[in-house]
Design an enzyme around this catalytic site. Structure first.
Site, mmCIF file in Angstrom:
data_model
loop_
_atom_site.group_PDB
_atom_site.id
_atom_site.type_symbol
_atom_site.label_atom_id
_atom_site.label_comp_id
_atom_site.label_asym_id
_atom_site.label_seq_id
_atom_site.Cartn_x
_atom_site.Cartn_y
_atom_site.Cartn_z
ATOM 1 N N ALA A 40 3.080 -13.756 -2.086
ATOM 2 C CA ALA A 40 4.271 -12.994 -2.490
ATOM 3 C C ALA A 40 4.717 -12.104 -1.333
ATOM 4 C CB ALA A 40 3.956 -12.126 -3.705
ATOM 5 N N LYS A 102 -5.362 2.214 0.512
ATOM 6 C CA LYS A 102 -6.035 3.492 0.180
ATOM 7 C C LYS A 102 -5.159 4.393 -0.662
ATOM 8 C CE LYS A 102 -4.191 3.216 4.170
ATOM 9 N NZ LYS A 102 -4.351 2.264 5.268
ATOM 10 N N VAL A 129 -10.595 1.910 4.090
ATOM 11 C CA VAL A 129 -11.091 3.067 4.853
ATOM 12 C C VAL A 129 -11.637 2.575 6.191
ATOM 13 C CG1 VAL A 129 -12.648 5.045 4.857
ATOM 14 C CG2 VAL A 129 -11.750 4.196 2.694
ATOM 15 N N GLY A 184 1.294 -1.899 15.447
ATOM 16 C CA GLY A 184 0.933 -2.254 14.060
ATOM 17 C C GLY A 184 -0.107 -1.344 13.446
ATOM 18 N N ASP A 198 -2.649 9.793 4.946
ATOM 19 C CA ASP A 198 -3.426 8.553 5.028
ATOM 20 C C ASP A 198 -4.921 8.869 5.147
ATOM 21 O OD1 ASP A 198 -3.505 5.459 5.799
ATOM 22 O OD2 ASP A 198 -4.683 6.521 7.313
ATOM 23 N N LYS A 202 -8.103 8.317 2.425
ATOM 24 C CA LYS A 202 -9.380 7.679 2.796
ATOM 25 C C LYS A 202 -10.548 8.635 2.539
ATOM 26 C CE LYS A 202 -7.127 4.953 6.411
ATOM 27 N NZ LYS A 202 -6.721 4.972 7.827
ATOM 28 N N GLY A 303 -4.727 -2.001 12.648
ATOM 29 C CA GLY A 303 -4.261 -3.208 13.330
ATOM 30 C C GLY A 303 -4.589 -4.432 12.491
HETATM 31 P P1 NAP Z 1 3.340 -4.397 6.280
HETATM 32 O O1 NAP Z 1 3.216 -4.983 7.640
HETATM 33 O O2 NAP Z 1 4.493 -3.510 5.982
HETATM 34 O O3 NAP Z 1 3.354 -5.631 5.247
HETATM 35 C C1 NAP Z 1 3.633 -5.479 3.892
HETATM 36 C C2 NAP Z 1 3.853 -6.847 3.273
HETATM 37 O O4 NAP Z 1 4.007 -6.715 1.877
HETATM 38 C C3 NAP Z 1 5.100 -7.562 3.796
HETATM 39 O O5 NAP Z 1 4.821 -8.929 3.972
HETATM 40 C C4 NAP Z 1 6.112 -7.355 2.660
HETATM 41 O O6 NAP Z 1 7.036 -8.426 2.573
HETATM 42 C C5 NAP Z 1 5.187 -7.386 1.472
HETATM 43 N N1 NAP Z 1 5.691 -6.670 0.294
HETATM 44 C C6 NAP Z 1 6.172 -5.412 0.203
HETATM 45 N N2 NAP Z 1 6.505 -5.135 -1.072
HETATM 46 C C7 NAP Z 1 6.196 -6.220 -1.807
HETATM 47 C C8 NAP Z 1 6.291 -6.576 -3.179
HETATM 48 N N3 NAP Z 1 6.771 -5.718 -4.065
HETATM 49 N N4 NAP Z 1 5.872 -7.799 -3.571
HETATM 50 C C9 NAP Z 1 5.382 -8.661 -2.667
HETATM 51 N N5 NAP Z 1 5.265 -8.413 -1.354
HETATM 52 C C10 NAP Z 1 5.663 -7.204 -0.934
HETATM 53 O O7 NAP Z 1 2.042 -3.585 5.876
HETATM 54 P P2 NAP Z 1 0.563 -3.736 6.498
HETATM 55 O O8 NAP Z 1 0.455 -2.880 7.702
HETATM 56 O O9 NAP Z 1 0.178 -5.166 6.555
HETATM 57 O O10 NAP Z 1 -0.283 -2.964 5.366
HETATM 58 C C11 NAP Z 1 -0.565 -3.576 4.138
HETATM 59 C C12 NAP Z 1 -1.608 -2.748 3.386
HETATM 60 O O11 NAP Z 1 -2.795 -2.680 4.175
HETATM 61 C C13 NAP Z 1 -1.190 -1.294 3.125
HETATM 62 O O12 NAP Z 1 -1.737 -0.884 1.894
HETATM 63 C C14 NAP Z 1 -1.844 -0.546 4.265
HETATM 64 O O13 NAP Z 1 -2.129 0.814 3.927
HETATM 65 C C15 NAP Z 1 -3.133 -1.327 4.388
HETATM 66 N N6 NAP Z 1 -3.763 -1.219 5.716
HETATM 67 C C16 NAP Z 1 -3.043 -1.431 6.828
HETATM 68 C C17 NAP Z 1 -3.671 -1.345 8.061
HETATM 69 C C18 NAP Z 1 -2.930 -1.543 9.355
HETATM 70 O O14 NAP Z 1 -3.515 -1.304 10.400
HETATM 71 N N7 NAP Z 1 -1.690 -2.005 9.351
HETATM 72 C C19 NAP Z 1 -5.033 -1.055 8.116
HETATM 73 C C20 NAP Z 1 -5.752 -0.851 6.935
HETATM 74 C C21 NAP Z 1 -5.097 -0.951 5.722
HETATM 75 P P3 NAP Z 1 8.082 -8.773 3.774
HETATM 76 O O15 NAP Z 1 7.232 -9.285 4.880
HETATM 77 O O16 NAP Z 1 8.956 -9.818 3.205
HETATM 78 O O17 NAP Z 1 8.760 -7.481 4.091
HETATM 79 N N1 HSE Z 2 -2.067 3.666 9.454
HETATM 80 C C1 HSE Z 2 -3.468 3.582 9.355
HETATM 81 C C2 HSE Z 2 -4.090 4.157 10.618
HETATM 82 C C3 HSE Z 2 -3.868 2.136 9.199
HETATM 83 O O1 HSE Z 2 -3.368 4.472 11.563
HETATM 84 O O2 HSE Z 2 -5.304 4.313 10.649
HETATM 85 C C4 HSE Z 2 -5.279 2.011 8.739
HETATM 86 O O3 HSE Z 2 -5.434 2.514 7.464
#
Ligand code: NAP
Ligand code: HSE
Length: 427
Positions: A40, A102, A129, A184, A198, A202, A303
């Protein structure tokens, strides 16, 4: 084992690629063959660097959760309210859920852990976390019986990246943040990173796992890094410290005390403390245990690749547990009292602008003394109108330091309090 992926952005895309490259190894080592059958997203028209057929994508997220052909749901879309609905529905349907969210767990963790327990399925969140660092599983398993007194962590990659660039390259705050976003690391709204929400979420999860304490995200005291200046960084370095954004989680103050303290703030860390060497987007969690002593977990906290690694480990665990008809329980939780930050104690770094004339230092020092705030070191920089006094205090109560600052602000010889930053990790 068929996976339904909610979100295919930085982490979801990296997960799809990692799974593609590791599928045969995973099957050989665990006996589980993992396939992503539904994904999705918000926009199916976006081009994505993943080897998945176009008809796997949908914008109907609930249809993925409810698809009888999806065995395990992986939530990597972020946000709170919709994610809560999807995760809750998956658990109610008896499907294990893996999430890196988180914010969701800090807001609704207790409800979702209970739903997972009631359904007898896994709700795993290693990625939530400290990204790629195996932390939740060691805390839940290896250290489950450890009397942990304190956890101190650098658990936000974006702020650690920004502070590293400011410290080592003299980069501006704005430029360093833009780079962290391009790489990222940052959340969709980077305010969550730089203002400490954030890391606060955590830290609340760490308090739950370490102390069995349900801590609401709004009970976490958080201070961001946006007020840290190049001057603070320079002075800290000359005094033998570096500035880091630190999360602190502490248990009760006696055996009978079930309260916890959870806070996130910038801090001066002595250069010889293990946390001082954690640079770039790396995270580290320093655990002080009565039996085990000091431990540190170190790695990439943000990342796509690192986070996907943690997610994939959870996916495999949940898939194996599903085939065995078992699941990992979170254990019993209590709603703990969270000690207010005013009740905490810390050493402090204070930068006070004064009028430079005889007797000024004595008057300032007198204010410290009357509030029982003991000075560990002091330096003066500049002369005349530019004079600035820098103090490092011994550990003092937050209330006493606040009272000291209030009185200093009222003195005609004090022109400004430039900085007030806690000091952690002194021997
Ligand atoms: P992101 O790059 O913004 O990706 C979010 C994805 O979710 C996109 O593919 C978006 O679709 C999709 N989306 C948003 N709303 C939606 C909905 N209602 N239904 C279905 N799909 C939906 O975010 P991310 O950085 O990958 O982070 C994702 C999660 O991982 C978050 O909870 C974040 O806190 C966590 N996280 C991230 C990191 C990091 O380093 N980035 C590290 C640890 C945890 P589109 O692509 O079509 O816009
Ligand atoms: N935005 C978060 C960070 C991603 O910078 O640590 C990991 O949770």
């Amino acid at each position: 084992m068929k996976l339904g992926l909610l979100g295919c952005g930085t982490v979801g895309g990296a997960l799809a690629r990692l799974l593609e490259s590791q599928r045969e190894t995973i099957a050989a080592r665990t006996g589980v063959h993992l396939v992503i059958t539904r994904i999705a997203v918000r926009d199916t028209g976006k081009s994505r660097d993943v080897a998945v057929a176009a008809d796997v994508f949908t914008t109907d997220t609930m249809s993925v959760v409810e698809d009888p052909d999806v065995d395990v749901v992986v939530e990597l879309m972020g946000g709170v309210d919709l994610a809560r609905d999807f995760v809750g529905r998956a658990l109610a349907l008896g499907k294990p859920v893996i999430t890196g969210n988180k914010a969701l767990l800090a807001a609704h963790g207790a409800e979702l852990y209970a739903a997972a327990d009631a359904a007898g399925v896994d709700l795993l969140f290693e990625a939530a976390v400290a990204g790629g660092i195996p932390l939740m599983r060691p805390l839940r398993e290896s250290l489950v019986a450890e009397p942990v007194t304190r956890v101190m962590g650098i658990i936000n990659g974006t702020t650690n990246y920004i502070l590293t660039k400011m410290t080592e390259e003299g980069a501006s705050y704005e430029d360093a943040l833009a780079e962290a976003q391009a790489l990222g690391y940052a959340e969709a709204d980077p305010t969550a990173d730089v203002e400490g929400y954030d890391a606060g979420a955590k830290a609340a999860i760490i308090a739950t796992i370490v102390y069995g304490a349900v801590v609401a995200h709004d009970e976490v005291h958080h201070e961001g890094i946006s007020s840290i200046t190049a001057d603070d960084i320079d002075v800290a370095r000359r005094l033998g410290y570096t500035i880091k954004a630190i999360a602190v989680v502490e248990g009760g103050e006696s055996e009978a005390d079930t309260s916890v303290a959870v806070r996130v703030h910038p801090a001066l860390v002595p250069l010889d403390h293990p946390l001082a060497s954690v640079r770039d987007s790396f995270n580290a969690i320093f655990i002080e245990g009565d039996a085990v002593g000091d431990l540190m977990f170190y790695g990439r906290g943000a990342g796509g690749g690192p986070t996907a690694s943690a997610v994939l480990g959870d996916v495999i665990d949940a898939a194996v547990n599903l085939t065995r008809g078992t699941s990992a329980r979170i254990g019993s939780l209590v709603t703990a009292a969270v000690r207010p930050v005013e009740a905490s104690s810390s050493a402090y770094y204070l930068r006070v602008a004064v009028i430079d004339r005889p007797g000024v230092l004595a008057r300032v020092a007198d204010v410290f003394g009357r509030h029982e705030v003991s000075i560990s070191s002091m330096e003066q920089h500049g002369l005349g109108d530019e004079a600035v006094l820098m103090f490092i205090t011994h550990v003092s109560s937050e209330a006493a330091v606040r009272a000291t600052l209030d009185e200093l602000r009222g003195l005609d010889i004090v022109t400004d309090i430039h900085s007030v930053i806690r000091v952690v990790g002194e021997a």
